[in-house]
Write a protein that holds these residues in place. Sequence first.
Motif, PDB file in Angstrom:
ATOM      1  N   GLY B  52       0.813  -1.216   0.000  1.00  0.00           N
ATOM      2  CA  GLY B  52       0.000   0.000   0.000  1.00  0.00           C
ATOM      3  C   GLY B  52       0.843   1.260   0.000  1.00  0.00           C
ATOM      4  N   SER B  53       1.933   1.260   0.797  1.00  0.00           N
ATOM      5  CA  SER B  53       2.746   2.470   0.881  1.00  0.00           C
ATOM      6  C   SER B  53       3.361   2.798  -0.484  1.00  0.00           C
ATOM      7  CB  SER B  53       3.837   2.301   1.940  1.00  0.00           C
ATOM      8  OG  SER B  53       4.561   1.116   1.707  1.00  0.00           O
ATOM      9  N   VAL B  54       3.772   1.762  -1.225  1.00  0.00           N
ATOM     10  CA  VAL B  54       4.371   1.993  -2.542  1.00  0.00           C
ATOM     11  C   VAL B  54       3.304   2.457  -3.535  1.00  0.00           C
ATOM     12  CG1 VAL B  54       5.648   0.937  -4.449  1.00  0.00           C
ATOM     13  CG2 VAL B  54       6.201   0.325  -2.097  1.00  0.00           C
ATOM     14  N   GLN B  55       2.090   1.909  -3.401  1.00  0.00           N
ATOM     15  CA  GLN B  55       1.013   2.352  -4.289  1.00  0.00           C
ATOM     16  C   GLN B  55       0.742   3.849  -4.099  1.00  0.00           C
ATOM     17  OE1 GLN B  55      -2.312  -0.251  -3.556  1.00  0.00           O
ATOM     18  NE2 GLN B  55      -1.370  -1.959  -4.620  1.00  0.00           N
ATOM     19  N   PHE B  56       0.735   4.281  -2.835  1.00  0.00           N
ATOM     20  CA  PHE B  56       0.544   5.706  -2.574  1.00  0.00           C
ATOM     21  C   PHE B  56       1.661   6.537  -3.206  1.00  0.00           C
ATOM     22  CE2 PHE B  56      -2.304   4.587   1.094  1.00  0.00           C
ATOM     23  CZ  PHE B  56      -3.385   5.338   0.670  1.00  0.00           C
ATOM     24  N   VAL B  57       2.892   6.035  -3.097  1.00  0.00           N
ATOM     25  CA  VAL B  57       4.036   6.744  -3.677  1.00  0.00           C
ATOM     26  C   VAL B  57       3.870   6.870  -5.189  1.00  0.00           C
ATOM     27  CG1 VAL B  57       6.478   6.433  -4.250  1.00  0.00           C
ATOM     28  CG2 VAL B  57       5.726   6.266  -1.878  1.00  0.00           C
ATOM     29  N   ILE B  58       3.494   5.770  -5.850  1.00  0.00           N
ATOM     30  CA  ILE B  58       3.346   5.779  -7.306  1.00  0.00           C
ATOM     31  C   ILE B  58       2.276   6.794  -7.722  1.00  0.00           C
ATOM     32  CG2 ILE B  58       2.595   4.425  -9.299  1.00  0.00           C
ATOM     33  CD1 ILE B  58       3.817   1.967  -7.958  1.00  0.00           C
ATOM     34  N   ILE B  59       1.127   6.736  -7.045  1.00  0.00           N
ATOM     35  CA  ILE B  59       0.021   7.635  -7.410  1.00  0.00           C
ATOM     36  C   ILE B  59       0.444   9.091  -7.194  1.00  0.00           C
ATOM     37  CG2 ILE B  59      -2.331   8.318  -6.847  1.00  0.00           C
ATOM     38  CD1 ILE B  59      -2.703   5.325  -5.875  1.00  0.00           C
ATOM     39  N   GLY B  60       1.042   9.351  -6.034  1.00  0.00           N
ATOM     40  CA  GLY B  60       1.417  10.722  -5.703  1.00  0.00           C
ATOM     41  C   GLY B  60       2.500  11.276  -6.611  1.00  0.00           C
ATOM     42  N   LEU B  61       3.534  10.473  -6.868  1.00  0.00           N
ATOM     43  CA  LEU B  61       4.662  10.978  -7.654  1.00  0.00           C
ATOM     44  C   LEU B  61       4.320  11.061  -9.137  1.00  0.00           C
ATOM     45  CD1 LEU B  61       7.814   9.438  -5.933  1.00  0.00           C
ATOM     46  CD2 LEU B  61       6.738  11.656  -5.611  1.00  0.00           C
ATOM     47  N   LEU B  62       3.485  10.172  -9.643  1.00  0.00           N
ATOM     48  CA  LEU B  62       3.050  10.292 -11.038  1.00  0.00           C
ATOM     49  C   LEU B  62       2.231  11.569 -11.197  1.00  0.00           C
ATOM     50  CD1 LEU B  62       2.004   6.718 -12.266  1.00  0.00           C
ATOM     51  CD2 LEU B  62       3.828   8.157 -13.179  1.00  0.00           C
ATOM     52  N   ALA B  63       1.394  11.860 -10.188  1.00  0.00           N
ATOM     53  CA  ALA B  63       0.573  13.057 -10.258  1.00  0.00           C
ATOM     54  C   ALA B  63       1.440  14.315 -10.258  1.00  0.00           C
ATOM     55  CB  ALA B  63      -0.417  13.088  -9.089  1.00  0.00           C
ATOM     56  N   SER B  64       2.575  14.260  -9.547  1.00  0.00           N
ATOM     57  CA  SER B  64       3.441  15.436  -9.513  1.00  0.00           C
ATOM     58  C   SER B  64       4.513  15.374 -10.602  1.00  0.00           C
ATOM     59  CB  SER B  64       4.090  15.574  -8.129  1.00  0.00           C
ATOM     60  OG  SER B  64       4.996  14.513  -7.922  1.00  0.00           O
ATOM     61  N   GLN B  65       4.353  14.451 -11.577  1.00  0.00           N
ATOM     62  CA  GLN B  65       5.227  14.344 -12.740  1.00  0.00           C
ATOM     63  C   GLN B  65       6.695  14.138 -12.377  1.00  0.00           C
ATOM     64  OE1 GLN B  65       4.018  16.961 -15.929  1.00  0.00           O
ATOM     65  NE2 GLN B  65       2.178  15.731 -15.671  1.00  0.00           N
ATOM     66  N   SER B  66       6.956  13.354 -11.348  1.00  0.00           N
ATOM     67  CA  SER B  66       8.341  13.067 -10.969  1.00  0.00           C
ATOM     68  C   SER B  66       8.991  12.168 -12.015  1.00  0.00           C
ATOM     69  CB  SER B  66       8.380  12.349  -9.622  1.00  0.00           C
ATOM     70  OG  SER B  66       7.787  13.132  -8.637  1.00  0.00           O
ATOM     71  N   PRO B  67      10.329  12.274 -12.182  1.00  0.00           N
ATOM     72  CA  PRO B  67      11.021  11.370 -13.110  1.00  0.00           C
ATOM     73  C   PRO B  67      10.910   9.921 -12.631  1.00  0.00           C
ATOM     74  CG  PRO B  67      12.577  12.774 -11.922  1.00  0.00           C
ATOM     75  CD  PRO B  67      11.215  13.274 -11.602  1.00  0.00           C
ATOM     76  N   ILE B  68      10.931   8.997 -13.589  1.00  0.00           N
ATOM     77  CA  ILE B  68      10.632   7.603 -13.267  1.00  0.00           C
ATOM     78  C   ILE B  68      11.666   7.008 -12.317  1.00  0.00           C
ATOM     79  CG2 ILE B  68      11.842   6.479 -15.179  1.00  0.00           C
ATOM     80  CD1 ILE B  68       9.198   4.847 -15.588  1.00  0.00           C
ATOM     81  N   LEU B  69      12.939   7.419 -12.450  1.00  0.00           N
ATOM     82  CA  LEU B  69      13.961   6.864 -11.559  1.00  0.00           C
ATOM     83  C   LEU B  69      13.745   7.331 -10.126  1.00  0.00           C
ATOM     84  CD1 LEU B  69      17.234   6.993 -13.718  1.00  0.00           C
ATOM     85  CD2 LEU B  69      15.867   5.005 -13.059  1.00  0.00           C
ATOM     86  N   ALA B  70      13.235   8.539  -9.953  1.00  0.00           N
ATOM     87  CA  ALA B  70      12.930   9.040  -8.605  1.00  0.00           C
ATOM     88  C   ALA B  70      11.807   8.206  -7.996  1.00  0.00           C
ATOM     89  CB  ALA B  70      12.526  10.506  -8.669  1.00  0.00           C
ATOM     90  N   ILE B  71      10.847   7.807  -8.831  1.00  0.00           N
ATOM     91  CA  ILE B  71       9.735   6.978  -8.325  1.00  0.00           C
ATOM     92  C   ILE B  71      10.270   5.604  -7.914  1.00  0.00           C
ATOM     93  CG2 ILE B  71       7.453   6.029  -8.829  1.00  0.00           C
ATOM     94  CD1 ILE B  71       7.017   8.223 -10.839  1.00  0.00           C
ATOM     95  N   PHE B  72      11.166   5.032  -8.751  1.00  0.00           N
ATOM     96  CA  PHE B  72      11.748   3.730  -8.398  1.00  0.00           C
ATOM     97  C   PHE B  72      12.514   3.835  -7.071  1.00  0.00           C
ATOM     98  CE2 PHE B  72      12.055   2.279 -13.124  1.00  0.00           C
ATOM     99  CZ  PHE B  72      10.698   2.027 -13.123  1.00  0.00           C
ATOM    100  N   GLY B  73      13.298   4.894  -6.925  1.00  0.00           N
ATOM    101  CA  GLY B  73      14.076   5.078  -5.698  1.00  0.00           C
ATOM    102  C   GLY B  73      13.182   5.196  -4.484  1.00  0.00           C
ATOM    103  N   ALA B  74      12.124   5.991  -4.616  1.00  0.00           N
ATOM    104  CA  ALA B  74      11.197   6.179  -3.498  1.00  0.00           C
ATOM    105  C   ALA B  74      10.503   4.860  -3.168  1.00  0.00           C
ATOM    106  CB  ALA B  74      10.171   7.255  -3.844  1.00  0.00           C
ATOM    107  N   ALA B  75      10.123   4.107  -4.216  1.00  0.00           N
ATOM    108  CA  ALA B  75       9.445   2.822  -3.997  1.00  0.00           C
ATOM    109  C   ALA B  75      10.341   1.886  -3.196  1.00  0.00           C
ATOM    110  CB  ALA B  75       9.067   2.186  -5.338  1.00  0.00           C
ATOM    111  N   PHE B  76      11.635   1.881  -3.539  1.00  0.00           N
ATOM    112  CA  PHE B  76      12.557   1.003  -2.815  1.00  0.00           C
ATOM    113  C   PHE B  76      12.665   1.418  -1.345  1.00  0.00           C
ATOM    114  CE2 PHE B  76      16.799   0.144  -1.132  1.00  0.00           C
ATOM    115  CZ  PHE B  76      16.774  -1.237  -1.166  1.00  0.00           C
TER     116      PHE B  76
END
Lengths: 109, 235
Positions: B52-76
């Motif tokens: 769930g925590s990673v799902q929230f990160v994906i939704i939030g960071l995609l909405a704020s147009q973060s670069p994909i590598l930043a999303i991967f890093g945050a997910a980890f």
Amino acid sequence: MSSFEYTLVTIIGCGLITWLSRVLPFILLKKFTLSDRVLEFLSFVPIVIMSALWFSNLFTQDLGHLPRLNLENFLASVPTLISAIISKNLLVIVAVGIVSLAVIRVILA
Amino acid sequence: MSHDLDPRAGLRETLPIVFSYFGICFAIGVIAQTNGFTPLLVLLLSLFVYAGSVQFVIIGLLASQSPILAIFGAAFLVNARIILMSLTVAPHFHEQKLWKNILMASLLTDETFALAMNKANYTGSKLTFRWFYPAALPPYLMMIGASMSGALLGRYIPDPEQLGLDFAIVAMFIGLVYLQLSADRTLDRRLQTIMVAIVFVFIYIGLIFIPANLLILVVTLVGCLLGVVLKHVFF
């Protein structure tokens, strides 16, 4: 890349990362054994993680400032904890928790 | 919690997790939908990212147009605590078949981990595939079903938090902390109680300067380290 494909690549990448994080340690331990020191460290993981997940829900973060108390969750924790002591039954505890929060929201509203 | 390690016990003991997942996963579906996720994307999100925590990160960071590598890093980072849980629970299983170990590890979450560690207190610290898999699969199915329901029905429910269902997971951790304290014999009970108090202080202080979704990982690493020190000095 369309926005659909971009989202899909993000999902699959993150899925792989989260999956490997759970599976790799698990299967590596079939090949290797951990030292006593590490095992001792890990013996604290359950109680520390469980209480951290509870307490982090009792506050609202305000980076750079003291966290604010989440009064609703804080108050609802009291009957929930009492029900844990009395019943020792997770299903009862979860039910008491939900009802407690709903009642507290009605009272505070 | 029973001493039995059969599938029936697994199914019965996982019910609190299944119920408490409904609220949080429904909410994720609603939030994803309001952030432009189609029901198909919500389904794929639930199928592939069981955290769930990673799902929230994906939704939030995609909405704020973060670069994909930043999303991967945050997910980890957000989910890195699962590595510690995986290391902690794995030695309790004496399962030799690789595919069974992979299936079990794939369904490890904060909650199924906590349930399994509590169960180990009642079974002489032994856990089995026969018990764990029936306990771990229903929460996964509930997560998929509830998030899909949220994605499809979300527009009709203005504020899902009002229902109080979001507290279910917190309530479960309250119960798990208490059960852990009263049943775990591998650590001294006074030491465990002290650890709970220390974690409370760490969380409070940590929230001042560590982003909440990283805090659990930091507190776990520092807390366990301090626990080892306390155990050697005082117990």
